[in-house]
Design a protein around this motif. Structure first.
Motif, PDB file in Angstrom:
ATOM      1  N   PRO A 250       0.800  -1.235   0.000  1.00  0.00           N
ATOM      2  CA  PRO A 250       0.000   0.000   0.000  1.00  0.00           C
ATOM      3  C   PRO A 250       0.831   1.283   0.000  1.00  0.00           C
ATOM      4  CG  PRO A 250      -0.272  -1.237   2.063  1.00  0.00           C
ATOM      5  CD  PRO A 250       0.438  -2.132   1.115  1.00  0.00           C
ATOM      6  N   HIS A 251       1.992   1.297   0.700  1.00  0.00           N
ATOM      7  CA  HIS A 251       2.764   2.554   0.706  1.00  0.00           C
ATOM      8  C   HIS A 251       3.248   2.888  -0.699  1.00  0.00           C
ATOM      9  CE1 HIS A 251       6.257  -0.207   1.096  1.00  0.00           C
ATOM     10  NE2 HIS A 251       6.903   0.749   0.474  1.00  0.00           N
TER      11      HIS A 251
ATOM     12  N   LEU B 184       0.315   4.302  -2.716  1.00  0.00           N
ATOM     13  CA  LEU B 184       0.080   5.701  -2.366  1.00  0.00           C
ATOM     14  C   LEU B 184       1.059   6.617  -3.096  1.00  0.00           C
ATOM     15  CD1 LEU B 184      -1.435   7.804  -0.638  1.00  0.00           C
ATOM     16  CD2 LEU B 184       0.240   7.408   1.167  1.00  0.00           C
TER      17      LEU B 184
ATOM     18  N   LEU C  31      -2.170  12.549   5.178  1.00  0.00           N
ATOM     19  CA  LEU C  31      -2.425  11.106   5.153  1.00  0.00           C
ATOM     20  C   LEU C  31      -1.186  10.420   5.696  1.00  0.00           C
ATOM     21  CD1 LEU C  31      -3.816  10.766   1.500  1.00  0.00           C
ATOM     22  CD2 LEU C  31      -5.134  11.070   3.605  1.00  0.00           C
ATOM     23  N   ARG C  32      -1.383   9.231   6.278  1.00  0.00           N
ATOM     24  CA  ARG C  32      -0.164   8.546   6.705  1.00  0.00           C
ATOM     25  C   ARG C  32       0.415   7.784   5.520  1.00  0.00           C
ATOM     26  NH1 ARG C  32      -2.083   3.631  10.707  1.00  0.00           N
ATOM     27  NH2 ARG C  32      -2.871   2.289   9.046  1.00  0.00           N
ATOM     28  N   PRO C  33       1.752   7.786   5.424  1.00  0.00           N
ATOM     29  CA  PRO C  33       2.381   7.296   4.198  1.00  0.00           C
ATOM     30  C   PRO C  33       2.267   5.788   3.987  1.00  0.00           C
ATOM     31  CG  PRO C  33       4.034   8.107   5.749  1.00  0.00           C
ATOM     32  CD  PRO C  33       2.704   8.450   6.322  1.00  0.00           C
ATOM     33  N   SER C  34       1.910   4.995   4.992  1.00  0.00           N
ATOM     34  CA  SER C  34       1.899   3.552   4.788  1.00  0.00           C
ATOM     35  C   SER C  34       0.749   3.111   3.886  1.00  0.00           C
ATOM     36  CB  SER C  34       1.815   2.819   6.127  1.00  0.00           C
ATOM     37  OG  SER C  34       0.533   2.981   6.685  1.00  0.00           O
ATOM     38  N   ASP C  35      -0.402   3.801   3.984  1.00  0.00           N
ATOM     39  CA  ASP C  35      -1.539   3.318   3.198  1.00  0.00           C
ATOM     40  C   ASP C  35      -2.549   4.408   2.858  1.00  0.00           C
ATOM     41  OD1 ASP C  35      -2.530   3.822   5.664  1.00  0.00           O
ATOM     42  OD2 ASP C  35      -3.412   1.852   6.009  1.00  0.00           O
ATOM     43  N   GLY C  36      -2.204   5.673   3.102  1.00  0.00           N
ATOM     44  CA  GLY C  36      -3.119   6.749   2.727  1.00  0.00           C
ATOM     45  C   GLY C  36      -4.275   6.957   3.676  1.00  0.00           C
TER      46      GLY C  36
END
Lengths: 98, 453, 643
Positions: A64-65, A68, B235-240
């Motif tokens: 997922p990162h 994004l 947003l947090r960068p790990s998964d938006g």
């Protein structure tokens, strides 16, 4: 040979030398570009419909990162837009698709 | 063949951040000719990359751009971007000589009109350092929307020489064969305004060595909060995910002998409070916690700012965070000793921001014989009465190059450095160089703007 | 008598007015709340608007280039930028016009950030922005080229206050060949630094530092030192100020500051007297007045220490509670030959220091003295001063124990954190308290060894209540701005809610006042330490030097202008004018016949418009803000482009 075509030839030879000189970085960057193209394709496939980053990640099998990061990049270059909010996540879709 | 150029000026300023630009402007206003040497592709330094500034909450771009533009358009100032300082020393004639290697952009600065066609067509994505790495730029790119100069730079480490940028450029500005250029700057005075950098996330194993995706540094948080940031929202960068709970870890690299930074970095308390306030504006429902040792809100209106943050519901927890660990679902576990209730406590947050320490961005060793102090910053020989004086005659220091400093203190010190340099120049009684002698073979930048002026 | 010709047939302006409207997203600051594209479309419809465009950052180079291109291609000849407050960028965009080869006053600014996007949201925001932009465009279509008022400046500067900041500013200006008048109300140079001993963190002696600095000042022929002198009158404007100064003489001085009561009978010029400062010579016996013509004024009026209220931490109630300056003074006189520090002959075995006295006060928690405001700010210097003092005590009097009661230790500066570490190494004991629960100081009763007892809830040990016996309690008092109400009133100086003088911009212009030609140096602006005060002083000096070096100033031409044809010489405007010398009636010959007409002195005119309001024939207008322009703006707002 005309001076214009002579110059063209010079540039061609020069570029060849430059490619030889930067062989290592060019090879590495080319590999990266190919990977990027595949990932972008996979992500864009998912973006035909509005969807979230975790959903894309699961469907496309990409962390997922990383999804994004690509979505942010595609958004910056005008290929993807944010649609709405779905829980704690936002949904995105490809601009062509909308 | 390496190109050489010479520039004769009254003063050379090393560093085009806010301190360097202010020094240059104050010197130029005394009618001295100044050249600013900047290592990056744009001037503006750290400040132009911030979101908003404390305690006024002015948008950083909005108040930095006028200074950048004023310097770029000043008739007495030339700006040399993308230049590496190779040496700064006294030459045989008693004047100072700065040798700068102008790195090739592979784009002709005089021809580029900043249309970004090349950037759109380039096929390679590269992590964008101007967006904290959270988004991408292309191998050929303009650093950011309000960069000065607006000139594309090709990053050869990521270039595959596909030729697309050259083809698409409407002004034939792309030049794959550009060579570095050596520029010798002769000046009577120099001001060092090389600023700071953050300690590395990777040097702190107990905080995850930069391996925990949702542990980010404060400059990255600045980008997340900036209106034109990577995601255009937080947003947090790990998964938006939009984070629900955000923590700030203070002194994560300052006041810490194990990091080699025993001193206080002076700005982290205030920027953490500012970021916390901006976050509670952007995410009104989020819980925000600041783990701190002492809150150092010492500047004008800073304490009131801190009190406002408390009134807004931001949690302040007095604790030195012992460790951080990745937890389930992208959360980060913060482990600390609770000084109020006692005992080791663990709390989970969606996103953790480290207030890393400030260290000197430039080590003069081998480049310039100016002395540095134990803390790695330029040593002042008269810290009480003339803090900008260095161990070298005619060489002055301003801003964070002379120790961690917030923007207002850097601005004041920049003015002071300009004053000392001007006093020194008036004592030198050097005849002023003719205007036409400002640049030989080197176009002052941004070239278009100067041509307009 | 002035001779004027009036050509009644007004020259018809042949030039067609083409307004360009440029709308800024401000990177989201505006566009997050205002529909910038809709606004742009509406602006394009406004009468007289030839071009309407948007940009992410209008102030950036590409944004400005866009305007320049339109101007140079002839698409537009009047410009409106809708962005932030004009205080931020009006001059930026005037400069843009200038670079394009246009008169900078063919520009109108619409503030759609501070006045719109930061305070309104959604549709009302876009509607208000539309009204403001339409008004600005309507005005722009009626703008005419103007020329700034250019005035010569007097190459001379005045510094008020001879503490370290004032001394440093004077020296810096003199080094640029600018004559300086240095005005000090006491007979001494050096201000508060004269009361210090060892300066933390470097342990430099205040006496040596001041002697060195003042020697340079006294040896500098370009500096005229006026001690025992106050400023009693102020007039003029940037580049051309007149200061009335009054030499107070011995009588005017506080008892404690009279030179003749000094320990040395005949003080020599340049000699440092501890607690007082450096002597400049004898003070004149009799008062006298004089005036100074000067181009720029630097205020370096300094601070005074906070005076604790009666009973605050036992101050005034217990003789063993003193302020840090008092303690520093007492310690300076000692030689450290005894292992226990003695205060007036009494051994101090336990010394307590309480931080943040008169600083960081919180409404609802602290009480202000009657008639005074709370000091909500941090005084910045007291933590390091306290730690420096504690270390000095511990290192010279090893038997004297030191306890510090603090809220946060703020050793932020270079070398200051080391002071804190050294204090820990010196086994100074620290207790941390919350503002809501400050330490309580009580009498220890007659039987005990130490006269005072301090009780505190220590948050370093999980809120445990701790009691400490103390022989002396030192209050680390904060800084208050010096009482300069007379100068504030006379010079119309802006003062912040904290009582300190208020700079133009707290981030980017910390040493400038909005009053052009007046500058700030040192602690009159905010608490700061010596190094920071001298930096501010040098920064103020460089601004003054830049102003005076140019030899002239340019003032905005927004001043009153009389239409001689319409003026009937009623003199109503002269009566209404608040500024002496700005407006008068003068004999003017019009087409050979004498008339009384109003006459403006542009350098003095404030551009306030009081004259415009009272003129019965509408014969007087403010250039750049004419009645016609105002009417056009109102019409545009009423027309409601958003509807």
């Amino acid at each position: 040979m005309s001076s214009a075509s002579l110059k063209k030839l010079e540039i061609k030879t020069g570029l060849k030398q430059l490619r030889e000189l930067r062989k290592e970085t060019i090879t590495a960057a080319t590999t990266r570009m190919k990977e990027q193209k595949q990932i972008i394709k996979a992500i864009k496939n998912q973006l035909q419909q509005p969807t979230t980053v975790p959903a894309i990640a699961e469907a496309a099998g990409i962390p997922p990162h990383m999804v994004l990061w690509y979505v942010a990049a595609l958004k910056k270059y005008g290929e993807v837009k944010e649609v709405d909010k779905d829980g704690c996540y936002f949904r995105y879709c490809s601009i062509e698709a909308s | 063949m390496r190109l050489e150029a010479k520039i004769e000026v009254d003063a050379v300023v090393i560093g085009g951040g806010i301190a360097g630009l202010q020094t240059a402007l104050d010197l130029a206003e005394q009618d001295y000719l100044v050249v600013v040497v900047e290592k990056d592709a744009s001037v503006g330094g750290k400040m132009i990359r911030l979101s908003k500034v404390f305690p006024t909450l002015d948008c950083a771009s909005c108040i930095t751009t006028p200074k950048m533009a004023a310097a770029a358009h000043h008739e007495n100032i030339s700006i040399l971007t993308y230049g590496d300082l190779k040496s700064l020393d006294r030459s045989s004639d008693g004047r100072l000589e700065a040798v700068v290697e102008k790195k090739p952009r592979f784009v002709d600065e005089a021809k580029c009109i900043g249309c970004r066609q090349c950037e759109y067509d380039c096929p390679i994505l590269v992590a964008d350092e101007n967006q904290g790495g959270f988004s991408a730029r292309k191998a050929i790119h303009i650093p950011f929307s309000n960069a000065i100069p607006q000139v594309a730079t090709l990053d050869v480490d990521h270039c595959i020489l596909c030729g697309r940028c050259e083809k698409v450029c409407p002004t034939q500005a792309v030049d794959y064969f550009q060579q570095p250029q050596t520029i010798r700057i002769h000046a009577a005075a120099a001001v060092i305004a090389t600023g700071f950098q953050m300690t590395s996330l990777h040097d702190k194993p107990q905080y995850g060595s930069g391996e925990i995706t949702n542990v980010i540094d404060a400059l990255q948080m600045e980008r997340l909060l900036a209106p034109h940031g990577p995601y255009n929202r937080v947003l947090r960068p790990s998964d938006g995910m939009e984070p629900d709970s955000i923590a700030f870890v203070q002194c994560a690299g300052s006041r810490d002998r194990s990091m080699g930074v025993p001193y206080c970095s002076r700005v982290c308390c205030m920027y953490a409070i500012k970021q916390a306030m901006l976050l509670s504006g952007a995410l009104p429902l989020a819980d925000i916690t600041i783990y701190y040792m002492d809150i150092r809100a010492f500047g004008k209106n800073y304490e009131q700012f801190f009190q406002n943050a408390q009134a807004m519901g931001i949690q302040f927890v007095k604790a030195k965070v012992a460790s951080l660990a990745a937890a389930e679902n992208g959360a980060v576990e913060v482990c600390y000793e609770d000084q109020v209730n006692g005992g080791v406590t663990r709390t989970s947050h969606d996103l953790v921001v480290l207030s890393l320490g400030k260290i000197a961005a430039w080590n003069p060793f081998g480049t310039c014989p100016v002395e540095v102090a134990e803390d790695g910053f330029i040593r002042s020989v008269s810290p009480r009465l003339a803090a900008t004086l260095t161990s070298m005659e005619g060489v002055f220091a301003a801003g964070a190059a002379a120790g961690p400093k917030d923007i207002v203190d850097a601005i004041a010190e920049a003015g002071a450095a300009a004053m000392k340099a001007a006093s020194y120049l008036s004592a030198c009684h050097r005849p002023k160089q003719a205007r036409s002698g400002v640049s030989i073979n080197v176009k002052p930048q941004p070239s278009r703007a100067v041509a307009m002026g | 008598m002035r001779e004027v010709q009036i050509d009644s047939a007004q020259q018809a302006q042949a030039e067609e007015k083409r307004v360009g409207v440029y709308i800024c997203h401000c990177g989201g600051n505006i566009s997050d709340h205002v529909d910038v594209e809709a606004l742009c479309a509406r602006a394009g419809q406004a009468p007289g608007v030839a071009v309407a465009r948007t940009h992410m950052f209008m102030c950036s180079d590409p944004g400005q280039e866009m305007i320049i291109k339109d101007l140079q291609e002839g698409k537009v000849n009047r410009v409106v930028v809708a962005s932030c407050a004009p205080s931020l960028h009006e001059s930026t965009f005037r400069g843009t016009l200038q670079r394009a080869g246009f008169n900078p006053y063919l520009y109108e600014h619409a503030n759609i950030r501070e006045q719109v996007s930061w305070v309104h949201h959604g549709r009302p925001a876009t509607e208000k922005a539309t009204a403001l932009v339409a008004a600005a465009a309507a005005k722009a279509a009626r703008l005419e080229p103007l020329e700034p008022i250019r005035m010569d400046v007097i190459r001379h500067a005045t510094v008020i206050g001879a503490g370290v900041a004032g001394l440093q500013a004077a020296l810096d200006l003199a080094s640029r060949g600018i004559p300086v008048a240095l005005i000090e109300k006491s007979p001494f140079l050096g201000g508060h630094v004269a009361k210090l001993d060892n300066i933390a963190p470097s342990n430099e002696k205040a006496s040596e530092l001041l002697t060195r600095l003042t020697r340079q000042v006294l040896d500098q022929p370009a500096i005229t030192v006026h001690t025992c002198t106050r400023v009693v009158g102020f007039a003029g404007c940037v580049g051309n100020f007149t200061l009335r100064i009054k030499v107070d003489g011995e009588q005017g001085q506080d008892e404690g500051k009279k030179l003749h009561s000094m320990p040395t009978k005949t003080p020599r010029r340049g000699v440092f007297l501890p607690q007082y400062g450096v002597v400049t010579g004898s003070c004149p016996e009799n008062p006298a007045e004089d005036s100074i013509e000067t181009g720029a004024v630097i205020l370096a009026t300094g601070f005074k220490p906070y005076q604790p209220m009666f009973g605050e931490y036992g101050y005034g109630r217990h003789p063993q509670v003193v302020t840090l300056p008092e303690a520093i003074q007492a310690l300076a006189g000692e030689n450290g030959s005894h292992p226990v520090w003695h205060w007036h002959g009494r051994p101090i075995r336990n010394l307590a220091i309480i931080h943040c006295v008169g600083s960081r006060q919180i409404p609802g928690v602290h009480e202000a003295a009657e008639g005074a405001a709370l000091n909500e700010y941090c005084s910045r210097t007291c933590c390091s001063a306290s730690l420096g003092f504690a270390n000095q005590v511990r290192e010279n009097y090893p038997v004297t124990r030191v306890f510090e009661f603090y809220r946060d230790i703020r050793t932020y500066g270079r070398g200051q954190e080391e002071l804190y570490q050294r204090a820990s190494k010196n086994r100074v004991l620290f207790f941390r308290f919350e503002a809501q629960e400050p330490p309580r100081i009580e009498s220890n009763g007659t039987g005990s060894e130490s006269p005072l007892q301090i009780t505190v809830k220590d948050t370093l040990t999980f809120g445990e209540e701790v009691q400490v016996a103390a022989d002396l309690v030192v209050l680390a008092v904060g800084m208050k701005p010096n009482g300069i109400d007379d100068l504030v009133e006379m010079m119309k100086l802006p003062v912040g809610s904290d009582g300190f003088l208020l700079e133009v911009h707290p981030k980017l212009r910390p040493v400038e006042l909005p009053n052009s030609g007046l500058l700030l140096a040192g602690t009159c602006q905010a608490p700061m330490d010596i190094g920071e005060a001298t930096n501010a002083a040098s920064a103020a000096a460089v601004k003054a030097s830049g102003l005076l070096a140019r030899g002239f100033v340019e003032l905005d031409p927004f001043v009153a202008e009389v239409n001689l044809e319409q003026c009937t010489g009623t003199g109503a405007c002269v009566v209404a004018c608040p500024r002496d010398g700005a407006l008068q009636l003068a004999e003017v010959a019009v087409n050979g016949k004498p008339f009384k007409k109003a006459q403006v002195s542009p350098a003095f005119c404030l551009g306030c418009g009081a004259c415009v309001a009272v003129c019965p024939t509408n014969a007087i207008n403010i250039k750049g803000w004419t009645l016609k322009q105002y009417e056009a703006m109102v019409d545009a707002i009423v027309a409601d482009l958003a509807a």
